[in-house]
Design a protein around this motif. Structure first.
Motif, PDB file in Angstrom:
ATOM      1  N   UNK A 185       0.408  -9.492   2.485  1.00 17.18           N
ATOM      2  CA  UNK A 185      -0.152  -8.811   1.317  1.00 17.18           C
ATOM      3  C   UNK A 185       0.150  -7.321   1.381  1.00 17.18           C
ATOM      4  N   UNK A 186      -0.047  -6.724   2.550  1.00 14.09           N
ATOM      5  CA  UNK A 186       0.242  -5.292   2.719  1.00 14.09           C
ATOM      6  C   UNK A 186       1.712  -4.990   2.415  1.00 14.09           C
ATOM      7  N   UNK A 187       2.611  -5.825   2.944  1.00 13.25           N
ATOM      8  CA  UNK A 187       4.041  -5.586   2.731  1.00 13.25           C
ATOM      9  C   UNK A 187       4.441  -5.782   1.281  1.00 13.25           C
ATOM     10  N   UNK A 188       3.880  -6.813   0.634  1.00 15.24           N
ATOM     11  CA  UNK A 188       4.263  -7.130  -0.744  1.00 15.24           C
ATOM     12  C   UNK A 188       3.723  -6.115  -1.745  1.00 15.24           C
ATOM     13  N   UNK A 189       2.475  -5.696  -1.548  1.00 16.67           N
ATOM     14  CA  UNK A 189       1.820  -4.816  -2.521  1.00 16.67           C
ATOM     15  C   UNK A 189       1.815  -3.358  -2.086  1.00 16.67           C
ATOM     16  N   UNK A 190       2.257  -3.071  -0.870  1.00 13.37           N
ATOM     17  CA  UNK A 190       2.296  -1.693  -0.409  1.00 13.37           C
ATOM     18  C   UNK A 190       0.932  -1.068  -0.206  1.00 13.37           C
ATOM     19  N   UNK A 191      -0.009  -1.855   0.321  1.00 11.88           N
ATOM     20  CA  UNK A 191      -1.363  -1.349   0.545  1.00 11.88           C
ATOM     21  C   UNK A 191      -1.641  -1.333   2.045  1.00 11.88           C
ATOM     22  N   UNK A 192      -2.485  -0.412   2.528  1.00 13.14           N
ATOM     23  CA  UNK A 192      -2.808  -0.372   3.966  1.00 13.14           C
ATOM     24  C   UNK A 192      -3.659  -1.560   4.384  1.00 13.14           C
ATOM     25  N   UNK A 193      -3.799  -1.727   5.692  1.00 16.88           N
ATOM     26  CA  UNK A 193      -4.477  -2.899   6.245  1.00 16.88           C
ATOM     27  C   UNK A 193      -5.914  -3.023   5.756  1.00 16.88           C
ATOM     28  N   UNK A 194      -6.654  -1.902   5.731  1.00 13.62           N
ATOM     29  CA  UNK A 194      -8.068  -2.017   5.372  1.00 13.62           C
ATOM     30  C   UNK A 194      -8.259  -2.366   3.899  1.00 13.62           C
TER      31      UNK A 194
END
Length: 376
Positions: A17-26
């Motif tokens: 999810x982080x890689x696909x949407x470019x969001x940090x882990x938290x």
């Protein structure tokens, strides 16, 4: 299976999810925290419904509603919409989480309640494990959304299985518990030091456990491990340690006393979590197995304690335990990501160890006076 596979299906997918949407882990972890927050705030209302209409019928409504919302969240067009639907899905899941142990406390012979609760906890480990194992291979072949939907399909089948195999209650007596009565019961429970200490076990141990699994995938995907997503998914096989440890801990608690087993389990969990700092799979993977088995052993003992230690209002007591359990999952499952962003995997590990040691101290200091005999 129907509840916990769907509740935690995004957990192994968070790095994707982080890689696909470019969001940090938290931020990605909010897919898990939103659902567990919804579950936390819903368990007491579900307990009221269970008091009035029966544990089994209410659990059926819970399962059906949660499965429908799980499918909807997998199809949501944005991360924000998915988080909202996951919140409502978690609220729907509260019927099973809040009532299953109360049902056992009514229908099972008193001397067997702790062991029965351990068997139920073992089932939750199989549910959580299956959700991760199904979601990751599908996600690697298609997408992380497809992985979540595959788990939802399994959840629907398990809901039908629950309807088929679960017997009707024999000892349930309906009661129209008013909000005022519940408030009075909850206040009494929160003024009982032993019960508050048991609820603290749920808050702290579950918070640390979810943080551990939320972010270990990020560590295993990065150097020096550099594992493939499917290989990371196999790490969740460590949940089988919990499947074995939960009923085993229940039997040990009945024989040797709850506090002794609880403290041994939390101590072992702290050791296992600390050992995950060693950057080698031959150490990290066994350490995860140790931490997982120890967590579920402690959870098995504490969840049964929450039901049996309450002289009245057992459904409300187990609901408060579950509220603390999933509130810890939401809060510390997210906070572990903040530590991870700031200090990497060691930051998350330090936070988790601190939570587990705090739970151990609370148990030793407060619960010693309540351990007058083996579990009832």
């Amino acid at each position: 299976m129907a509840t916990f596979a769907q509740l935690y299906s995004p957990q192994g997918l968070l790095p994707l999810v982080s890689a696909d949407l470019g969001v940090p882990a938290h931020e990605a972890a909010l897919l898990v925290s939103a659902a567990t927050l919804g579950l936390a705030v819903s368990v007491v209302p579900w307990s009221l419904a269970g008091d009035r209409w029966g544990r089994r019928p209410v659990m059926v409504v819970s399962l059906a509603g949660a499965s429908a919302l799980a499918v909807a969240s997998g199809l949501a067009p944005s991360l924000e919409a998915m988080m909202v639907l996951r919140l409502f899905e978690g609220m729907a899941h509260g019927g099973v989480a809040g009532l299953a142990v109360a049902l056992l406390a009514e229908e099972v012979a008193p001397r067997a309640v702790t062991a029965a609760a351990g068997t139920y906890i073992a089932g939750t480990t199989l549910g959580g494990l299956s959700g991760r194992l199904i979601a990751l291979p599908v996600a690697e072949a298609a997408s992380w959304r497809a992985g979540m939907l595959a788990v939802s399909a399994v959840g629907v089948l398990c809901t039908l299985g629950f309807l088929w195999v679960t017997p009707r209650a024999r000892r349930f007596v309906p009661s129209r518990t008013s909000v005022r009565q519940v408030t009075r019961t909850v206040r009494a429970h929160l003024h009982a030091p032993a019960l508050v200490a048991v609820y603290a076990q749920a808050l702290l141990l579950m918070g640390g456990f979810v943080a551990l699994y939320n972010y270990v995938g990020y560590t295993l995907l990065a150097p020096p491990f550099s594992w493939d997503p499917s290989a990371v998914g196999l790490v969740f096989l460590a949940y089988l340690a919990g499947t074995w440890a939960s009923p085993w801990a229940g039997r040990l608690a009945a024989r040797h006393g709850r506090l002794r087993v609880l403290v041994a389990a939390t101590t072992a969990m702290a050791v296992g979590v600390a050992l995950t700092l060693v950057p080698h799979p031959l150490v990290l993977v066994p350490a995860l197995v140790l931490a997982t088995g120890a967590f579920f052993a402690a959870h098995s003992v504490a969840s049964a304690w929450a039901g049996t230690a309450a002289v009245t209002g057992r459904a409300q007591s187990t609901s408060l335990y579950n509220l603390a359990y999933y509130a810890g999952s939401s809060l510390f499952g997210w906070l572990g990501g903040v530590f991870h962003e700031a200090h990497g995997w060691p930051g998350t590990v330090v936070m988790v160890v601190a939570l587990v040691l705090t739970a151990t101290v609370v148990a030793v200091v407060v619960l010693r006076g309540d351990e007058t005999a083996p579990a009832r």
